[in-house]
Design an enzyme around this catalytic site. Structure first.
Site, PDB file in Angstrom:
ATOM      1  N   LYS A   1       0.836  -1.217   0.000  1.00 53.96           N
ATOM      2  CA  LYS A   1       0.000   0.000   0.000  1.00 53.96           C
ATOM      3  C   LYS A   1       0.866   1.260   0.000  1.00 53.96           C
ATOM      4  CE  LYS A   1      -2.004  -1.025   3.911  1.00 53.96           C
ATOM      5  NZ  LYS A   1      -1.323  -2.323   4.193  1.00 53.96           N
TER       6      LYS A   1
ATOM      7  N   ARG B   1      -9.370   1.212   8.474  1.00 54.82           N
ATOM      8  CA  ARG B   1      -8.967  -0.165   8.769  1.00 54.82           C
ATOM      9  C   ARG B   1     -10.060  -0.932   9.492  1.00 54.82           C
ATOM     10  NH1 ARG B   1      -3.047   0.756   8.808  1.00 54.82           N
ATOM     11  NH2 ARG B   1      -2.045  -1.248   8.683  1.00 54.82           N
TER      12      ARG B   1
ATOM     13  N   ARG C   1      11.450  -5.858   4.687  1.00 52.91           N
ATOM     14  CA  ARG C   1      11.165  -4.419   4.575  1.00 52.91           C
ATOM     15  C   ARG C   1      12.201  -3.611   5.357  1.00 52.91           C
ATOM     16  NH1 ARG C   1       5.267  -1.937   5.374  1.00 52.91           N
ATOM     17  NH2 ARG C   1       5.236  -3.082   7.355  1.00 52.91           N
TER      18      ARG C   1
ATOM     19  N   ARG D   1      11.434  -2.112  11.047  1.00 48.53           N
ATOM     20  CA  ARG D   1      10.391  -1.683  11.985  1.00 48.53           C
ATOM     21  C   ARG D   1      10.192  -2.711  13.096  1.00 48.53           C
ATOM     22  NH1 ARG D   1       5.303   0.188   8.447  1.00 48.53           N
ATOM     23  NH2 ARG D   1       4.267  -1.031  10.056  1.00 48.53           N
TER      24      ARG D   1
HETATM   25  P1  ADP Z   1       1.429  -1.488   7.312  1.00 54.46           P
HETATM   26  O1  ADP Z   1       2.228  -0.590   6.397  1.00 54.46           O
HETATM   27  O2  ADP Z   1       2.171  -2.706   7.648  1.00 54.46           O
HETATM   28  O3  ADP Z   1       0.072  -1.773   6.782  1.00 54.46           O
HETATM   29  P2  ADP Z   1       0.980   0.837   8.932  1.00 54.46           P
HETATM   30  O4  ADP Z   1       2.240   1.604   8.883  1.00 54.46           O
HETATM   31  O5  ADP Z   1      -0.123   1.270   8.048  1.00 54.46           O
HETATM   32  O6  ADP Z   1       1.303  -0.700   8.675  1.00 54.46           O
HETATM   33  O7  ADP Z   1       0.432   0.784  10.420  1.00 54.46           O
HETATM   34  C1  ADP Z   1       1.250   0.391  11.493  1.00 54.46           C
HETATM   35  C2  ADP Z   1       0.383   0.237  12.730  1.00 54.46           C
HETATM   36  O8  ADP Z   1      -0.222   1.505  13.051  1.00 54.46           O
HETATM   37  C3  ADP Z   1      -0.774  -0.733  12.595  1.00 54.46           C
HETATM   38  O9  ADP Z   1      -0.400  -2.066  12.857  1.00 54.46           O
HETATM   39  C4  ADP Z   1      -1.733  -0.189  13.657  1.00 54.46           C
HETATM   40  O10 ADP Z   1      -1.323  -0.563  14.966  1.00 54.46           O
HETATM   41  C5  ADP Z   1      -1.539   1.320  13.553  1.00 54.46           C
HETATM   42  N1  ADP Z   1      -2.503   1.934  12.605  1.00 54.46           N
HETATM   43  C6  ADP Z   1      -2.217   2.546  11.434  1.00 54.46           C
HETATM   44  N2  ADP Z   1      -3.326   2.996  10.850  1.00 54.46           N
HETATM   45  C7  ADP Z   1      -4.362   2.651  11.660  1.00 54.46           C
HETATM   46  C8  ADP Z   1      -5.777   2.816  11.588  1.00 54.46           C
HETATM   47  N3  ADP Z   1      -6.375   3.408  10.557  1.00 54.46           N
HETATM   48  N4  ADP Z   1      -6.517   2.337  12.631  1.00 54.46           N
HETATM   49  C9  ADP Z   1      -5.950   1.727  13.670  1.00 54.46           C
HETATM   50  N5  ADP Z   1      -4.634   1.527  13.792  1.00 54.46           N
HETATM   51  C10 ADP Z   1      -3.832   1.984  12.796  1.00 54.46           C
HETATM   52  P1  ADP Z   2       2.236  -1.814   3.203  1.00 54.93           P
HETATM   53  O1  ADP Z   2       2.252  -0.313   3.200  1.00 54.93           O
HETATM   54  O2  ADP Z   2       1.019  -2.402   2.565  1.00 54.93           O
HETATM   55  O3  ADP Z   2       2.497  -2.392   4.558  1.00 54.93           O
HETATM   56  P2  ADP Z   2       4.819  -1.619   1.821  1.00 54.93           P
HETATM   57  O4  ADP Z   2       4.539  -0.725   0.660  1.00 54.93           O
HETATM   58  O5  ADP Z   2       5.573  -1.054   2.959  1.00 54.93           O
HETATM   59  O6  ADP Z   2       3.439  -2.320   2.295  1.00 54.93           O
HETATM   60  O7  ADP Z   2       5.559  -2.909   1.265  1.00 54.93           O
HETATM   61  C1  ADP Z   2       5.959  -3.971   2.150  1.00 54.93           C
HETATM   62  C2  ADP Z   2       7.323  -4.502   1.720  1.00 54.93           C
HETATM   63  O8  ADP Z   2       7.230  -5.121   0.446  1.00 54.93           O
HETATM   64  C3  ADP Z   2       8.392  -3.421   1.562  1.00 54.93           C
HETATM   65  O9  ADP Z   2       9.632  -3.950   1.910  1.00 54.93           O
HETATM   66  C4  ADP Z   2       8.336  -3.076   0.074  1.00 54.93           C
HETATM   67  O10 ADP Z   2       9.591  -2.572  -0.380  1.00 54.93           O
HETATM   68  C5  ADP Z   2       8.032  -4.431  -0.533  1.00 54.93           C
HETATM   69  N1  ADP Z   2       7.216  -4.341  -1.740  1.00 54.93           N
HETATM   70  C6  ADP Z   2       6.278  -3.410  -2.075  1.00 54.93           C
HETATM   71  N2  ADP Z   2       5.728  -3.678  -3.277  1.00 54.93           N
HETATM   72  C7  ADP Z   2       6.312  -4.839  -3.717  1.00 54.93           C
HETATM   73  C8  ADP Z   2       6.142  -5.637  -4.892  1.00 54.93           C
HETATM   74  N3  ADP Z   2       5.252  -5.318  -5.840  1.00 54.93           N
HETATM   75  N4  ADP Z   2       6.912  -6.753  -4.980  1.00 54.93           N
HETATM   76  C9  ADP Z   2       7.784  -7.091  -4.021  1.00 54.93           C
HETATM   77  N5  ADP Z   2       7.990  -6.374  -2.885  1.00 54.93           N
HETATM   78  C10 ADP Z   2       7.255  -5.261  -2.730  1.00 54.93           C
END
Ligand code: ADP
Ligand code: ADP
Ligand code: ZN
Length: 235
Positions: free
Chosen positions: A34, A109, A148, A181
């Protein structure tokens, strides 16, 4: 005549605005990509990228009250309670820089968050245009998360295998040292996936009902995923 001219201008101005406004939600499991795609969309279409995860991490870094509260949930892989996140996002999307659209990454979410957002937008006569769901099977997620690496300074994200930096462990954009992270450890990732299936996945049906759901195959490489998103949002 003057009036006709004015209404012509009015219509033209508003058509122009309508063409440009693009409000997008990114849906998908943690690690689905995302953030990666949201940054590409934001950079290409010149709209703000709003990541609630980034907002919480910035608050944790600054030691704010919100940061302290959010951290206790984030460390356990749980969602931060709705009441700590909804107002924050509703206020953010009302800001001037969001008037031509924005890409929301990590919000909503939960169903109550989605309902609160819809309600707040409806009160302004606005709505979300696209909810882009990035499909990535659970089996790929642990690998995505353990590989990541994030830049604590500029927010760029990489993957040690799939999206590597030029110099190992160093941000291509700003030269800072990358970090892993805390919540990307396999035990926490498993919990976050359970929470995703339980609380966030129901949003897919929610946005399907409102006819704005668009699904993309998130297992493809980064550029291919972006091409399919760009084709969907038609820009
Ligand atoms: P990811 O990139 O792995 O999807 P995020 O960076 O979006 O993770 O979020 C990290 C953490 O922050 C989540 O696991 C949650 O604890 C919190 N968080 C982020 N956005 C929300 C939301 N909209 N509602 C509740 N918790 C959130
Ligand atoms: P989210 O925000 O949904 O948690 P991220 O964008 O941070 O996801 O991506 C999670 C991990 O996967 C990161 O290490 C990112 O560099 C990698 N990644 C993102 N897109 C791809 C893809 N299309 N193929 C392989 N790895 C990816
Ligand atoms: Zn950086």
């Amino acid at each position: 005549m003057k009036e006709i001219f004015h209404s012509y201008l009015y219509v033209r101005e508003n058509l122009h605005e309508l063409e440009e406004i693009m409000k997008i939600i990114m849906l998908g499991a943690p690690g689905a990509g995302k953030g990666t795609q949201a940054k590409l969309i934001a950079g290409t279409y010149k709209i703000p990228h709003i990541s609630t995860g980034d907002i919480f991490r910035a608050n944790i870094k600054e030691g704010t009250d919100l940061g302290k509260k959010a951290k206790t949930y984030m460390d356990q892989g749980l969602l931060v309670p709705d009441e700590l996140v909804v107002d924050l996002v509703v206020d953010r999307v009302a800001k001037e820089d969001c008037k031509n659209g924005y890409v929301l990454d990590g919000f909503p979410r939960t169903i109550p968050q989605a309902e609160a957002l819809d309600k707040a937008l409806a009160a302004l006569g606005e709505n979300i245009d696209y909810a882009v769901d990035m499909e990535v099977p659970d089996a790929n997620i642990v690998n995505r998360m353990s590989g990541r690496r994030a830049c604590p300074a500029c927010g760029a994200t990489y993957h040690i295998v799939h999206i590597p930096t030029k110099k190992e462990g160093i941000c291509d954009r700003c030269g800072k040292e990358l970090i892993l992270r805390d919540d990307d450890k396999p035990e926490t990732v498993k919990k976050r996936l359970d929470v995703y299936h339980d609380q966030t996945q129901p949003l897919i049906a929610y946005y399907k009902r409102s006819n704005i759901l668009k699904e993309v195959d998130g297992t493809k490489d980064m550029d291919e995923v972006f091409k399919s998103i760009a084709a969907i949002i038609g820009a």
